[in-house]
Each structure stands twice: as C-alpha cells, then as structure tokens.
Design an enzyme around this catalytic site. Structure first.
Site, PDB file in Angstrom:
ATOM      1  CG  LEU A   1      -1.851  -1.226   1.271  1.00  0.00           C
ATOM      2  CD1 LEU A   1      -2.436  -1.429   2.660  1.00  0.00           C
ATOM      3  CD2 LEU A   1      -2.965  -1.061   0.239  1.00  0.00           C
TER       4      LEU A   1
ATOM      5  CG  ASN B   1      -1.328  -7.114   7.753  1.00  0.00           C
ATOM      6  OD1 ASN B   1      -2.146  -7.722   7.060  1.00  0.00           O
ATOM      7  ND2 ASN B   1      -0.025  -7.373   7.699  1.00  0.00           N
TER       8      ASN B   1
ATOM      9  CG  HIS C   1       3.479 -10.903   8.707  1.00  0.00           C
ATOM     10  ND1 HIS C   1       3.539 -10.834   7.337  1.00  0.00           N
ATOM     11  CD2 HIS C   1       4.648 -11.455   9.119  1.00  0.00           C
ATOM     12  CE1 HIS C   1       4.714 -11.311   6.931  1.00  0.00           C
ATOM     13  NE2 HIS C   1       5.400 -11.701   7.988  1.00  0.00           N
TER      14      HIS C   1
ATOM     15  CG  ASP D   1       4.642  -7.738   6.458  1.00  0.00           C
ATOM     16  OD1 ASP D   1       3.414  -7.519   6.469  1.00  0.00           O
ATOM     17  OD2 ASP D   1       5.189  -8.455   5.606  1.00  0.00           O
TER      18      ASP D   1
ATOM     19  CD  GLN E   1      -3.069 -21.082  18.331  1.00  0.00           C
ATOM     20  OE1 GLN E   1      -3.465 -20.247  19.135  1.00  0.00           O
ATOM     21  NE2 GLN E   1      -3.476 -22.342  18.355  1.00  0.00           N
TER      22      GLN E   1
END
Ligand code: GRF
Length: 211
Positions: free
Chosen positions: A93, A107, A109, A145, A173
């Site tokens: 982005l 987000n 990851h 990230d 998870q």
C-alpha cells in the site's frame, strides 16, 4: 457499534473467523463490507453467504499504485468504517493510503514479527531452524509488516514439519488472535505509546490475567 471493513485477496479464512466470532456473539462489531482486489477471491462468496456486502476494486484495472489506492480508499470510505482489517490482502500500500487510516487499520502477518516480514514466512522459519514460529496482529504503518504489535501467538516448529504443516498450525492461532485484537480495538482498549501497544483490560479481566 464500531463499523469494520475487511480487505481480502484470497480464501478469506481470517475474515470468516471474524464473521464467525461476530455471529457467535463474541465480537460486538458491525462488519459492513468485505472488499477484494481480486474478483475470484474465494472469500467473497463466503462473505455473501453470511449476508455481508462485498465489493471488488481490481488492481489490474489501474495504471498506477496511486490510482488503485485512491479508488480503494474511496470504496472503503463509502462504508464509513471505524476500522479497516487486512486479512490476507496481498497488496503493498502507498504511504498516503496507510496514513489516511493511521491508527485504524490492522494487519495479520504469519510470523512472529519483527522476524520474517514479507513472503514465504513458514519456509523461512523452518530453514532458519526456528523452534517457535507464529503470527502477529499489528497496526499498519508505511513500512511493510512493521507497525505497533497488538497481539502475537506462538506455535512450536516440529521436526519434519513442511511449510504447509506449519502454516496450518499457525493459521489456527491467527483465527484466535485476530478476533481478540478486533475485540480490544472495538472496546477502545488499545493504547499506543512510542510504538508499543498496551491493552487496557477491565478490572475483572486484569484479575484473571494476574491469577
Ligand atoms: C494468512 O496466513 C495471513 O496471515 C496472511 O495471509 C494469509 C491469509 O489467509 N496475511 P486467509 O485468506 O485469511 O485464509
């Protein structure tokens, strides 16, 4: 109730976990739309089956990243979200887009950040000989990230694991921690100070954590 827009690019199992948590009465948010950059994302049908509005903003139809992000932003903002949730949204982005949603875009990851940003995280964790691997939910900042970490889950890397074995263990998870992070956001329990997130739990929950 906080309004949530979820962005996906593929199967959308994290999105489905959030929808499931909401339907189970465990996530008091309004999931107002699921938006994909790919018309063939499997998660779109899943969202529709749950009665959620869907939209596609196809990145291929735009000449530049800036044009795509502007169109995506207009589509998202049409739903007036309090929170934008990236759930397997596979696009880098622009800074302008990220800054528009500062503090209200998260987000997930599939690694224990800051280890293994980017792609092929499970393969890389196995190759590095990691004994623990996992997933991270974080606020989105312009650097890919990165961004303040809200919650993480760790799983063991077992002898003989293939990347797919490990991915499946981590994904289970992911579905747990993403709903937890959204619940905290919805309850205004997240504080960010100098890039560090703390969760303000109500007194009753603090007691449970302390025991
Ligand atoms: C997940 O592993 C997520 O951590 C990563 O992309 C994958 C998306 O899976 N960002 P799904 O579409 O939610 O099933």
């Amino acid at each position: 109730m906080k309004r949530v827009v979820i962005l996906i690019s593929g199967r959308g199992s994290n999105m489905e976990a959030l929808v499931g948590a909401r339907e189970a009465g465990e996530l008091p948010v309004d999931i107002v739309a699921v938006i994909s950059n790919k018309a063939d994302a499997g998660g779109l049908a899943t969202a529709q089956a749950h009665g959620i509005a869907t939209a596609v903003v196809a990145h291929k139809e735009f000449a530049t990243r800036e044009d795509f992000d502007a169109a995506l932003q207009a589509k998202i903002d049409g739903y007036q979200p309090d929170l934008v949730v990236l759930a397997g949204f596979l696009r880098v982005l622009t800074t302008a887009f990220v800054e528009h949603y500062a503090g209200r875009m998260i987000n997930i990851h599939p690694s224990l950040l800051p280890a293994f940003p980017g792609l092929h995280t499970h393969e890389r964790a196995i190759e590095a000989g990691c004994k623990l691997h996992g997933a991270t939910v974080h606020f989105v900042t312009p650097e890919l990230d990165h961004g303040p970490i809200i919650v993480q889950a760790a799983v063991p890397v077992l002898p003989g694991d293939t990347p797919d074995d490990l991915a499946a263990r981590v994904l289970k998870q992911e579905h747990v921690i993403y709903a937890r992070a959204v619940r905290w956001f919805a309850a205004n329990q997240l504080r960010v100070k100098k890039g560090v997130v703390t969760v303000e739990l109500p007194d009753a929950q603090q007691l449970v954590v302390a025991q």
